[in-house]
Design a protein around this motif. Structure first.
Motif, mmCIF file in Angstrom:
data_model
loop_
_atom_site.group_PDB
_atom_site.id
_atom_site.type_symbol
_atom_site.label_atom_id
_atom_site.label_comp_id
_atom_site.label_asym_id
_atom_site.label_seq_id
_atom_site.Cartn_x
_atom_site.Cartn_y
_atom_site.Cartn_z
ATOM 1 N N ARG A 53 0.844 -1.200 0.000
ATOM 2 C CA ARG A 53 0.000 0.000 0.000
ATOM 3 C C ARG A 53 0.879 1.251 0.000
ATOM 4 N N GLY A 54 0.531 2.228 -0.824
ATOM 5 C CA GLY A 54 1.254 3.494 -0.884
ATOM 6 C C GLY A 54 1.152 4.236 0.433
ATOM 7 N N ARG A 55 2.226 4.848 0.846
ATOM 8 C CA ARG A 55 2.287 5.504 2.151
ATOM 9 C C ARG A 55 1.443 6.772 2.226
ATOM 10 N N THR A 56 1.112 7.374 1.107
ATOM 11 C CA THR A 56 0.273 8.570 1.140
ATOM 12 C C THR A 56 -1.116 8.317 0.567
ATOM 13 N N ARG A 61 0.501 -0.502 -4.751
ATOM 14 C CA ARG A 61 1.592 -0.219 -5.686
ATOM 15 C C ARG A 61 2.335 -1.524 -5.924
ATOM 16 N N HIS A 85 10.729 3.873 -3.795
ATOM 17 C CA HIS A 85 9.366 4.073 -3.305
ATOM 18 C C HIS A 85 8.837 2.811 -2.631
ATOM 19 N N TRP A 86 9.174 1.626 -3.185
ATOM 20 C CA TRP A 86 8.662 0.414 -2.535
ATOM 21 C C TRP A 86 9.256 0.251 -1.148
ATOM 22 N N ARG A 88 10.153 2.759 0.933
ATOM 23 C CA ARG A 88 9.452 3.709 1.795
ATOM 24 C C ARG A 88 8.027 3.238 2.102
ATOM 25 N N ASN A 89 7.368 2.696 1.090
ATOM 26 C CA ASN A 89 6.007 2.192 1.312
ATOM 27 C C ASN A 89 5.998 0.998 2.257
ATOM 28 N N ALA A 93 4.003 0.641 5.733
ATOM 29 C CA ALA A 93 2.931 -0.354 5.852
ATOM 30 C C ALA A 93 3.309 -1.512 6.773
#
Length: 164
Positions: A53-56, A61, A85-86, A88-89, A93
């Motif tokens: 799941r995207g953090r914002t 994703r 990005h993965w 950070r996500n 999550a």
């Protein structure tokens, strides 16, 4: 494979957050090809589709990844390109899915400390050096542990445990 504000409790990385953006060929040819084959159920060198799941946005994703399996059955995700990005996500999550064809495995992820990464980075480079070696700054699977420790902060690693 291709694919950045860690929440409190995450493992800090040394130095500035390193991220190697994929080039045009990787974004438009290589990753879509690997992702497409993996979605069809054909694993390319152990590839899976990581869904997190995207953090914002909270939206799913996806990106192709290589899952590292080590002796004893433990599994890991290694980010050769750094603070993607993965990464950070997944930090936000703490959980995700690995997909192959129509099958999906839900997992929890725990980030590995830099001190515990050398053996994992060595195993990852042994398996996928031809594919990802260029992202490790000339450090290969035969490098001394000191060299692997030096680059450890540039490559997030997550231990994953599947739900039963």
């Amino acid at each position: 494979m291709i694919d950045m504000n860690a929440p409190s409790g995450s493992v800090p990385t040394a130095g500035p957050e390193r991220y190697l953006r994929p080039d045009w060929f990787a974004r438009h040819v290589l990753n879509p090809l690997v992702a497409g084959l993996t979605r069809l159920g054909l694993s390319v060198w152990g590839s899976r589709i990581l869904a997190v799941r995207g953090r914002t946005t909270g939206q799913w994703r996806t990106t192709p990844v290589n899952v590292l399996s080590v002796a004893g059955g433990d599994r890991y995700l290694v980010a050769p390109r750094g603070q993607t990005h993965w990464v950070r996500n997944l930090r936000a999550a703490g959980t995700g899915e690995l997909r192959l064809g129509r099958r999906a495995w839900t997992f929890t992820a725990t980030e590995v400390s830099d001190a515990d990464k050398p053996a994992l980075l060595r195993a990852y480079l042994t398996r996928w050096r031809l594919e990802v070696g260029m992202f490790f700054g000339g450090v290969g699977p035969d490098a001394p542990d000191d060299e692997l420790r030096r680059i450890a902060g540039d490559h997030p690693v997550f231990h994953i445990e599947f739900f039963h």
